[in-house]
Design a protein around this motif. Structure first.
Motif, PDB file in Angstrom:
ATOM      1  N   PRO A  25      -1.982   1.074  -3.786  1.00 40.62           N
ATOM      2  CA  PRO A  25      -1.799   2.321  -3.031  1.00 40.62           C
ATOM      3  C   PRO A  25      -2.921   2.582  -2.027  1.00 40.62           C
ATOM      4  CG  PRO A  25      -1.426   2.674  -5.381  1.00 40.62           C
ATOM      5  CD  PRO A  25      -1.986   1.292  -5.239  1.00 40.62           C
ATOM      6  N   TYR A  26      -2.527   3.121  -0.895  1.00 42.23           N
ATOM      7  CA  TYR A  26      -3.471   3.421   0.195  1.00 42.23           C
ATOM      8  C   TYR A  26      -4.648   4.258  -0.294  1.00 42.23           C
ATOM      9  CZ  TYR A  26      -4.785   5.011   4.969  1.00 42.23           C
ATOM     10  OH  TYR A  26      -5.436   5.296   6.152  1.00 42.23           O
ATOM     11  N   LYS A  27      -4.403   5.148  -1.251  1.00 47.83           N
ATOM     12  CA  LYS A  27      -5.462   6.041  -1.724  1.00 47.83           C
ATOM     13  C   LYS A  27      -6.649   5.274  -2.314  1.00 47.83           C
ATOM     14  CE  LYS A  27      -3.315   6.781  -6.258  1.00 47.83           C
ATOM     15  NZ  LYS A  27      -2.712   7.807  -7.170  1.00 47.83           N
ATOM     16  N   LEU A  28      -6.427   4.030  -2.744  1.00 47.83           N
ATOM     17  CA  LEU A  28      -7.535   3.236  -3.275  1.00 47.83           C
ATOM     18  C   LEU A  28      -8.579   2.928  -2.212  1.00 47.83           C
ATOM     19  CD1 LEU A  28      -5.594   0.583  -5.420  1.00 47.83           C
ATOM     20  CD2 LEU A  28      -6.892   2.562  -6.268  1.00 47.83           C
ATOM     21  N   PHE A  29      -8.179   3.002  -0.954  1.00 47.56           N
ATOM     22  CA  PHE A  29      -9.059   2.637   0.157  1.00 47.56           C
ATOM     23  C   PHE A  29      -9.503   3.862   0.963  1.00 47.56           C
ATOM     24  CE2 PHE A  29      -6.183  -0.786  -0.890  1.00 47.56           C
ATOM     25  CZ  PHE A  29      -7.011  -1.894  -0.960  1.00 47.56           C
ATOM     26  N   ARG A  30      -9.299   5.059   0.409  1.00 50.64           N
ATOM     27  CA  ARG A  30      -9.568   6.306   1.131  1.00 50.64           C
ATOM     28  C   ARG A  30     -10.536   7.191   0.361  1.00 50.64           C
ATOM     29  NH1 ARG A  30      -8.374   7.231   6.184  1.00 50.64           N
ATOM     30  NH2 ARG A  30      -6.957   8.994   6.051  1.00 50.64           N
ATOM     31  N   GLY A  78      -1.146   2.959  10.845  1.00 49.79           N
ATOM     32  CA  GLY A  78      -2.560   3.242  10.672  1.00 49.79           C
ATOM     33  C   GLY A  78      -3.062   2.979   9.263  1.00 49.79           C
ATOM     34  N   ALA A  79      -2.212   3.194   8.255  1.00 55.58           N
ATOM     35  CA  ALA A  79      -2.614   2.925   6.876  1.00 55.58           C
ATOM     36  C   ALA A  79      -2.909   1.447   6.685  1.00 55.58           C
ATOM     37  CB  ALA A  79      -1.526   3.392   5.917  1.00 55.58           C
ATOM     38  N   ILE A  86       0.812  -1.221   0.000  1.00 53.27           N
ATOM     39  CA  ILE A  86       0.000   0.000   0.000  1.00 53.27           C
ATOM     40  C   ILE A  86       0.849   1.277   0.000  1.00 53.27           C
ATOM     41  CG2 ILE A  86      -1.878  -1.204   1.181  1.00 53.27           C
ATOM     42  CD1 ILE A  86      -1.098   0.354   3.737  1.00 53.27           C
ATOM     43  N   ARG A  87       2.139   1.175  -0.253  1.00 51.36           N
ATOM     44  CA  ARG A  87       3.045   2.311  -0.083  1.00 51.36           C
ATOM     45  C   ARG A  87       3.019   3.331  -1.218  1.00 51.36           C
ATOM     46  NH1 ARG A  87       8.567   0.167   0.044  1.00 51.36           N
ATOM     47  NH2 ARG A  87       7.695  -1.352  -1.447  1.00 51.36           N
ATOM     48  N   GLY A  88       2.398   3.025  -2.337  1.00 54.20           N
ATOM     49  CA  GLY A  88       2.363   3.981  -3.438  1.00 54.20           C
ATOM     50  C   GLY A  88       3.657   3.998  -4.234  1.00 54.20           C
ATOM     51  N   GLU A  89       4.268   5.162  -4.393  1.00 54.22           N
ATOM     52  CA  GLU A  89       5.449   5.308  -5.246  1.00 54.22           C
ATOM     53  C   GLU A  89       6.615   4.433  -4.805  1.00 54.22           C
ATOM     54  OE1 GLU A  89       6.553   9.362  -5.586  1.00 54.22           O
ATOM     55  OE2 GLU A  89       4.683   9.977  -6.589  1.00 54.22           O
ATOM     56  N   ALA A  90       6.707   4.138  -3.522  1.00 57.75           N
ATOM     57  CA  ALA A  90       7.825   3.330  -3.020  1.00 57.75           C
ATOM     58  C   ALA A  90       7.808   1.919  -3.593  1.00 57.75           C
ATOM     59  CB  ALA A  90       7.790   3.277  -1.496  1.00 57.75           C
ATOM     60  N   GLU A 116     -10.799  16.348   0.639  1.00 58.69           N
ATOM     61  CA  GLU A 116     -11.550  17.190   1.564  1.00 58.69           C
ATOM     62  C   GLU A 116     -12.149  16.395   2.725  1.00 58.69           C
ATOM     63  OE1 GLU A 116     -14.406  16.267  -1.905  1.00 58.69           O
ATOM     64  OE2 GLU A 116     -12.263  16.747  -1.623  1.00 58.69           O
ATOM     65  N   ASN A 117     -12.198  15.072   2.604  1.00 58.24           N
ATOM     66  CA  ASN A 117     -12.689  14.206   3.675  1.00 58.24           C
ATOM     67  C   ASN A 117     -12.084  12.820   3.492  1.00 58.24           C
ATOM     68  OD1 ASN A 117     -14.067  12.944   5.721  1.00 58.24           O
ATOM     69  ND2 ASN A 117     -16.118  13.377   4.955  1.00 58.24           N
ATOM     70  N   PRO A 118     -10.771  12.677   3.783  1.00 55.18           N
ATOM     71  CA  PRO A 118     -10.053  11.435   3.467  1.00 55.18           C
ATOM     72  C   PRO A 118     -10.607  10.188   4.142  1.00 55.18           C
ATOM     73  CG  PRO A 118      -8.526  13.217   4.001  1.00 55.18           C
ATOM     74  CD  PRO A 118      -9.893  13.692   4.376  1.00 55.18           C
ATOM     75  N   GLY A 119     -11.264  10.345   5.286  1.00 52.81           N
ATOM     76  CA  GLY A 119     -11.762   9.185   5.991  1.00 52.81           C
ATOM     77  C   GLY A 119     -13.061   8.618   5.454  1.00 52.81           C
ATOM     78  N   ARG A 120     -13.684   9.326   4.521  1.00 55.88           N
ATOM     79  CA  ARG A 120     -14.971   8.879   3.990  1.00 55.88           C
ATOM     80  C   ARG A 120     -14.862   7.464   3.428  1.00 55.88           C
ATOM     81  NH1 ARG A 120     -17.215  12.670  -0.444  1.00 55.88           N
ATOM     82  NH2 ARG A 120     -17.402  14.057   1.357  1.00 55.88           N
ATOM     83  N   LEU A 121     -15.883   6.666   3.678  1.00 55.51           N
ATOM     84  CA  LEU A 121     -15.902   5.293   3.195  1.00 55.51           C
ATOM     85  C   LEU A 121     -15.918   5.237   1.673  1.00 55.51           C
ATOM     86  CD1 LEU A 121     -18.445   3.365   5.449  1.00 55.51           C
ATOM     87  CD2 LEU A 121     -15.988   2.986   5.292  1.00 55.51           C
ATOM     88  N   VAL A 122     -15.117   4.337   1.123  1.00 56.44           N
ATOM     89  CA  VAL A 122     -15.233   3.973  -0.279  1.00 56.44           C
ATOM     90  C   VAL A 122     -16.407   3.001  -0.385  1.00 56.44           C
ATOM     91  CG1 VAL A 122     -14.055   2.884  -2.215  1.00 56.44           C
ATOM     92  CG2 VAL A 122     -12.760   4.286  -0.594  1.00 56.44           C
ATOM     93  N   THR A 123     -17.222   3.128  -1.412  1.00 52.90           N
ATOM     94  CA  THR A 123     -18.411   2.284  -1.501  1.00 52.90           C
ATOM     95  C   THR A 123     -18.035   0.810  -1.651  1.00 52.90           C
ATOM     96  OG1 THR A 123     -18.584   2.375  -3.917  1.00 52.90           O
ATOM     97  CG2 THR A 123     -19.626   4.170  -2.657  1.00 52.90           C
TER      98      THR A 123
END
Length: 295
Positions: free
Chosen positions: A50-55, A98-99, A33-37, A59-66
């Motif tokens: 990448p972590y962003k797939l699950f975020r 936490g990620a 989940i590290r992204g570019e690394a 403006e509201n990063p914690g919002r649930l992905v459907t």
């Protein structure tokens, strides 16, 4: 995809933590989940997740992905129930865990049972002298079907009710004290402060001082007991965006084995954006921000 469900999940036979040696010995689907690394070196066979797939959005990063988005993501990552799934983060510091915990929480809520986090992350793998690959891995897509459950989910409405005295759940603010006390706030939160009635238990409580590997199950249970967190009581964890709180959820639910622990994904950013009453919000700051917003 089947509708959301709240039925009890099957018994877990894998995880919730694995060591580098344990991971090396098992045929697992490894999600890096590290992204570019990832491109600079990863565990052989690991896929770029990448972590962003699950975020949520910035403006509201914690919002649930459907659940539908999660299903498509997991299918494209080659995830199914025939192989255990291991989440790999960098392991650079205690915040970084936490990620992995948030992704783990998402996988568990999606219906997967054989899941784990590589304790210490990629740094621990490298320190163990295990092989590292740089070639990208393209997994074969699967037909995995999400069976989403809200069993470990706390909603904004539930949090608001607890803030007003409805219910007996213990609200745990997993942020560092400066956030809890209203001296610091997330950039996306309109006001500093915390949920009324919450107790501050920073996520760092679950790590041995100076280490990036989370404490083992017995230690987590000891920490929970020392903090007076009663095993039979419902617990809800939150932070700024459901990142640090995921660590606290993981420690209490998956390690200490408390049976009724929930995560509030949107946490303080989502809660404050919705205009709920906050505690520990400095009066001068609150009044100034209200004036700037024209309210």
């Amino acid at each position: 995809m089947p509708a959301a469900e709240s039925a009890a999940q099957p018994a877990r036979s894998f995880g919730p933590l694995v060591t580098p040696a344990e991971l090396a010995a098992v045929d697992a689907r490894v999600l890096d989940i590290r992204g570019e690394a990832y491109g600079k070196g990863h565990i052989p066979g690991a896929v770029d997740a990448p972590y962003k797939l699950f975020r949520g959005p910035s403006e509201n990063p914690g919002r649930l992905v459907t659940p539908e988005q999660i299903e498509a993501t997991l299918q494209n990552l080659g995830v199914d129930e025939t192989r255990p799934v291991v989440v790999v983060h960098q392991g650079s510091d205690q915040d970084d865990f936490g990620a992995a915990a948030r992704v783990y929480w998402t996988l568990k809520s999606a219906g997967l049972t054989d899941i784990a986090i590589l304790n210490g992350g990629m740094n621990a793998w490298a320190a163990a002298g295990l092989p590292i690959d740089t070639a990208p891995v393209t997994p074969e897509p699967t037909l995995f079907e999400v069976r989403w459950t809200d069993r470990w989910l706390a909603t904004e409405a539930e949090i608001a009710g607890l803030a007003e005295g409805a219910g007996d759940a213990l609200l745990l603010d997993a942020r560092p004290p400066a956030f809890f006390e209203g001296r610091q706030s997330h950039a996306a939160a309109p006001l500093p402060g915390t949920v009324p009635g919450a107790r501050n238990v920073p996520h760092t409580e679950w790590f041995a001082s100076g280490t990036t590997a989370i404490a083992p199950a017995t230690t987590a249970a000891d920490v929970a007991a020392r903090l007076g967190i009663e095993p039979a009581r419902e617990v809800v964890t939150f932070c700024n965006t459901g990142h640090w709180a995921a660590t606290e959820w993981f420690a209490l639910s998956e390690l200490a084995g408390l049976p009724d622990v929930k995560l509030y994904p949107e946490s303080m950013v989502g809660y404050a954006q919705s205009g709920h009453r906050l505690e520990n919000t400095p009066g001068l700051v609150a009044n100034l921000l209200r004036q700037l917003r024209g309210s």
